[in-house]
Design a protein around this motif. Structure first.
Motif, PDB file in Angstrom:
ATOM      1  N   UNK A 179      73.993  34.866  25.051  1.00  0.00           N
ATOM      2  CA  UNK A 179      72.625  34.430  25.358  1.00  0.00           C
ATOM      3  C   UNK A 179      72.125  34.916  26.622  1.00  0.00           C
ATOM      4  N   UNK A 180      73.117  35.288  27.653  1.00  0.00           N
ATOM      5  CA  UNK A 180      72.641  35.837  28.982  1.00  0.00           C
ATOM      6  C   UNK A 180      72.195  36.894  28.886  1.00  0.00           C
ATOM      7  N   UNK A 181      72.764  37.892  28.129  1.00  0.00           N
ATOM      8  CA  UNK A 181      72.512  39.496  28.021  1.00  0.00           C
ATOM      9  C   UNK A 181      71.246  39.469  27.187  1.00  0.00           C
ATOM     10  N   UNK A 182      71.044  38.633  26.143  1.00  0.00           N
ATOM     11  CA  UNK A 182      69.827  38.597  25.357  1.00  0.00           C
ATOM     12  C   UNK A 182      68.677  38.320  26.309  1.00  0.00           C
ATOM     13  N   UNK A 183      68.775  37.203  27.111  1.00  0.00           N
ATOM     14  CA  UNK A 183      67.759  36.995  28.028  1.00  0.00           C
ATOM     15  C   UNK A 183      67.578  38.260  29.076  1.00  0.00           C
ATOM     16  N   UNK A 184      68.478  38.763  29.429  1.00  0.00           N
ATOM     17  CA  UNK A 184      68.282  40.020  30.473  1.00  0.00           C
ATOM     18  C   UNK A 184      67.590  41.097  29.668  1.00  0.00           C
ATOM     19  N   UNK A 185      67.832  41.382  28.257  1.00  0.00           N
ATOM     20  CA  UNK A 185      67.377  42.233  27.419  1.00  0.00           C
ATOM     21  C   UNK A 185      65.812  41.952  27.223  1.00  0.00           C
ATOM     22  N   UNK A 186      65.424  40.681  27.177  1.00  0.00           N
ATOM     23  CA  UNK A 186      64.242  40.116  26.687  1.00  0.00           C
ATOM     24  C   UNK A 186      63.357  40.400  28.093  1.00  0.00           C
ATOM     25  N   UNK A 187      64.061  40.007  29.109  1.00  0.00           N
ATOM     26  CA  UNK A 187      63.085  40.102  30.364  1.00  0.00           C
ATOM     27  C   UNK A 187      62.674  41.880  30.600  1.00  0.00           C
ATOM     28  N   UNK A 188      63.625  42.590  30.211  1.00  0.00           N
ATOM     29  CA  UNK A 188      63.474  44.125  30.507  1.00  0.00           C
ATOM     30  C   UNK A 188      62.335  44.723  29.589  1.00  0.00           C
ATOM     31  N   UNK A 189      62.450  44.098  28.524  1.00  0.00           N
ATOM     32  CA  UNK A 189      61.550  44.217  27.371  1.00  0.00           C
ATOM     33  C   UNK A 189      59.973  43.772  27.766  1.00  0.00           C
ATOM     34  N   UNK A 200      58.909  43.551  30.709  1.00  0.00           N
ATOM     35  CA  UNK A 200      58.324  44.319  31.734  1.00  0.00           C
ATOM     36  C   UNK A 200      57.777  45.457  31.132  1.00  0.00           C
ATOM     37  N   UNK A 201      58.483  46.027  30.208  1.00  0.00           N
ATOM     38  CA  UNK A 201      57.979  47.311  29.708  1.00  0.00           C
ATOM     39  C   UNK A 201      56.503  47.017  29.075  1.00  0.00           C
ATOM     40  N   UNK A 202      56.478  45.857  28.455  1.00  0.00           N
ATOM     41  CA  UNK A 202      55.208  45.514  27.517  1.00  0.00           C
ATOM     42  C   UNK A 202      54.165  45.233  28.583  1.00  0.00           C
ATOM     43  N   UNK A 203      54.548  44.672  29.639  1.00  0.00           N
ATOM     44  CA  UNK A 203      53.172  44.516  30.632  1.00  0.00           C
ATOM     45  C   UNK A 203      52.728  45.646  31.359  1.00  0.00           C
ATOM     46  N   UNK A 204      54.015  46.689  31.377  1.00  0.00           N
ATOM     47  CA  UNK A 204      53.474  47.852  32.001  1.00  0.00           C
ATOM     48  C   UNK A 204      52.595  48.808  31.088  1.00  0.00           C
ATOM     49  N   UNK A 205      53.158  48.717  29.842  1.00  0.00           N
ATOM     50  CA  UNK A 205      52.124  49.356  28.672  1.00  0.00           C
ATOM     51  C   UNK A 205      50.842  48.712  28.461  1.00  0.00           C
ATOM     52  N   UNK A 215      51.662  56.127  39.047  1.00  0.00           N
ATOM     53  CA  UNK A 215      52.491  54.803  39.222  1.00  0.00           C
ATOM     54  C   UNK A 215      52.751  54.078  38.133  1.00  0.00           C
ATOM     55  N   UNK A 216      51.851  54.049  37.357  1.00  0.00           N
ATOM     56  CA  UNK A 216      52.023  53.128  36.203  1.00  0.00           C
ATOM     57  C   UNK A 216      53.308  53.721  35.005  1.00  0.00           C
ATOM     58  N   UNK A 217      53.242  54.970  35.107  1.00  0.00           N
ATOM     59  CA  UNK A 217      54.247  55.830  34.048  1.00  0.00           C
ATOM     60  C   UNK A 217      55.285  55.796  34.740  1.00  0.00           C
ATOM     61  N   UNK A 218      55.424  55.958  36.004  1.00  0.00           N
ATOM     62  CA  UNK A 218      56.780  55.932  36.718  1.00  0.00           C
ATOM     63  C   UNK A 218      57.305  54.643  36.548  1.00  0.00           C
ATOM     64  N   UNK A 219      56.672  53.413  36.670  1.00  0.00           N
ATOM     65  CA  UNK A 219      57.213  52.164  36.276  1.00  0.00           C
ATOM     66  C   UNK A 219      57.594  51.977  35.136  1.00  0.00           C
ATOM     67  N   UNK A 220      57.064  52.577  34.340  1.00  0.00           N
ATOM     68  CA  UNK A 220      57.248  52.442  32.747  1.00  0.00           C
ATOM     69  C   UNK A 220      58.560  53.206  32.453  1.00  0.00           C
ATOM     70  N   UNK A 221      58.840  54.322  33.189  1.00  0.00           N
ATOM     71  CA  UNK A 221      59.863  55.029  32.754  1.00  0.00           C
ATOM     72  C   UNK A 221      61.382  54.214  33.259  1.00  0.00           C
ATOM     73  N   UNK A 222      60.939  53.735  34.580  1.00  0.00           N
ATOM     74  CA  UNK A 222      61.981  53.006  35.311  1.00  0.00           C
ATOM     75  C   UNK A 222      62.375  51.778  34.624  1.00  0.00           C
ATOM     76  N   UNK A 223      61.533  51.147  33.825  1.00  0.00           N
ATOM     77  CA  UNK A 223      61.597  49.709  33.036  1.00  0.00           C
ATOM     78  C   UNK A 223      62.455  49.963  31.692  1.00  0.00           C
ATOM     79  N   UNK A 224      61.878  51.201  31.084  1.00  0.00           N
ATOM     80  CA  UNK A 224      62.561  51.515  29.920  1.00  0.00           C
ATOM     81  C   UNK A 224      64.044  51.855  30.070  1.00  0.00           C
ATOM     82  N   UNK A 225      64.353  52.585  31.415  1.00  0.00           N
ATOM     83  CA  UNK A 225      65.824  52.659  31.730  1.00  0.00           C
ATOM     84  C   UNK A 225      66.466  51.530  31.916  1.00  0.00           C
TER      85      UNK A 225
END
Length: 482
Positions: free
Chosen positions: A109-119, A121-126, A76-86
């Motif tokens: 700034x809004x896109x930077x925040x979106x990118x930061x949130x996505x990163x 999520x990846x860090x937490x899953x890793x 489950x963690x790996x599937x979530x990780x791949x989705x979050x990297x996507x």
């Protein structure tokens, strides 16, 4: 079937494919080697001393139970990780593709925040996968350390009583020690294979889309288009069109108008066979559109949208995409001349054989649209669905493309989806859409006389145009939102 964005599809086609390739190329051979090594080492222990081999049983619970606990959680963690990297790739792609809009609207700034949130999520899953491994890996170490200690204990007692010799004890201890590396390789590379399995499942998610089976050519009579009781929805409870009944004669020019969200573009996609009706039937020449093979369908009707893509390749490649056999150059030059693009093509270094697109000769938005129209002339369909083909162009480019369109639509059935009402008088009929239904149908004069939805739309458009003609011309004369 899965519904995903462009960034997710890119991730599946690149990062996920790379992970799957790595798993197959690296993990499978290493797993096979580790398994063979384990089998021969265990066999050597049993042949050397069955009594001392009993100590190996103490490691089974540590390896089996920890792996049983770890596997489903890791999957489950790996599937979530791949989705979050996507998601990271999706945000990056969206920002890069719409860079001009992002800059114009100050969305950086809004896109930077979106990118930061996505990163994040990846860090937490890793971190989650790392925590799982901090429990699993020590358990695997215990699976070899405990049997080693037990083998020494049993071997010492057995040696004192003469049950085993010193040579046998030494050999078994060395064999048990040798089990550690192949066992770790087997389980850790199996974990890598699990990542590949998660990537494979994402890749196969794309393959779940229904494939079109080869169909024989369908018999048609003429080129009339008929819609009967047509409805369409993007999913349960998401109906966009309903109760559409419409007959379009060959050579007729039909204009479809209505407020944003009325279902005009969806109707155009149904007519062109891009979407298939969820209720009712769409027929061309008496044949249901879903029974026509793609090549026959594209000879009957083609959709022209606001955005046209220039494919990397030559001018010739872009003109002949829809043809199995390339027509002679004279036909291609004739098509370019018809859409007023001859001078542009002749100015290129190699004419029809000039490379265009990303990394080659640039193509302006208006030239891209004209090139798409020339491609249609080469494919020569009987009917066209024009979905705001000039809406994204400035007024000068729009007028140039509209002159090209005028040459293209000569003698063809044309269904025009418009927001601007400046050319609706030229139509044979006008269909007014509201909330997924055709609420009015008739000529310009007939609909004005009916004093209904079209008359209201027309009067609003006229009032807005006369209120500020200069601004209106700059805006392109679009229909006011209603």
């Amino acid at each position: 079937m899965e519904s995903v964005g462009t960034g997710d599809l890119l991730s599946r086609a690149t990062a996920d494919a790379d992970r799957l390739n790595e798993s197959i190329r690296q993990a499978l051979p290493r797993i096979a080697l580790a398994a063979v090594t384990l089998v021969f080492t265990l066999a050597a222990i049993l042949l050397t001393s069955p009594l001392l081999a009993l100590g190996l049983l103490a490691g089974v619970p540590f390896a089996a139970l920890s792996t049983w606990w770890y596997r489903p959680r890791a999957t489950r963690a790996y599937e979530r990780l791949l989705a979050e990297e996507a998601d990271i790739l999706a945000v990056t792609y969206e920002t890069a593709r719409g860079a001009a809009t992002v800059e114009a609207l100050g969305l950086g700034p809004r896109q930077i925040q979106r990118h930061g949130r996505a990163v994040d999520h990846v860090v937490r899953t890793r971190q989650r996968t790392t925590w799982l491994q901090t429990i699993w890996f020590p358990s695997l170490d215990l699976a070899t350390m405990v049997p080693m200690a037990l083998t020494l204990l049993i071997g010492g007692l057995a040696y004192q009583r003469g049950a085993v010799g010193l040579g046998e004890l030494t050999a078994v201890v060395l064999y048990v020690q040798a089990l550690g590396e192949p066992l770790d390789d087997l389980l850790t590379w199996t974990d890598e294979l699990q990542i590949g399995n998660a990537a494979l499942r994402r890749i196969l998610g794309v393959d779940r889309l229904p494939r079109e089976e080869p169909r024989p050519p369908a018999a048609t009579e003429g080129h009339a288009i008929r819609l009967e009781g047509v409805g369409f929805g993007y999913g349960p409870g998401r109906e966009v069109l309903s109760g559409i009944d419409l007959d379009i004669a060959p050579g007729e020019r039909l204009v479809v108008v209505g407020a944003s969200g009325a279902g005009k573009s969806t109707l155009g996609k149904l007519l062109a066979g891009v979407h298939h009706a969820t209720r009712g039937t769409v027929r061309i020449g008496g044949a249901e559109i879903g029974t026509l093979p793609v090549d026959q369908l594209r000879r009957e009707i083609v959709l022209v949208t606001q955005e046209q893509h220039v494919f990397t390749g030559t001018v010739r490649d872009n003109l002949t995409l829809a043809r199995e056999e390339a027509p002679p150059d004279e036909r291609l030059w004739e098509a370019l001349e018809t859409v007023l693009l001859t001078d542009w093509a002749r100015a290129l270094p190699d004419g029809l054989d000039s490379e265009i697109g990303p990394g080659a000769a640039p193509v302006s938005p208006s030239a891209a649209q004209q090139l798409a129209l020339a491609r249609l002339l080469v494919s020569d369909p009987h009917a066209l669905v024009l979905d705001e083909a000039t809406a994204l162009l400035d007024s000068t480019a729009s007028r140039r493309v509209e002159r090209s369109l005028a040459a293209l639509i000569e003698g063809r059935t044309v269904i025009s989806i418009v927001h601007r009402l400046d050319s609706v008088r030229d139509a044979d009929r006008i269909a007014v859409m509201d909330r997924g239904r055709i609420v009015e149908l008739g000529s310009h004069e007939e609909l004005l006389a009916a004093d209904g939805a079209y008359a209201s739309l027309w009067h609003s458009w006229q009032a807005a145009r006369h209120a500020d003609p200069t601004t209106w011309r700059k805006r392109g004369g679009g229909t006011p939102e209603t």
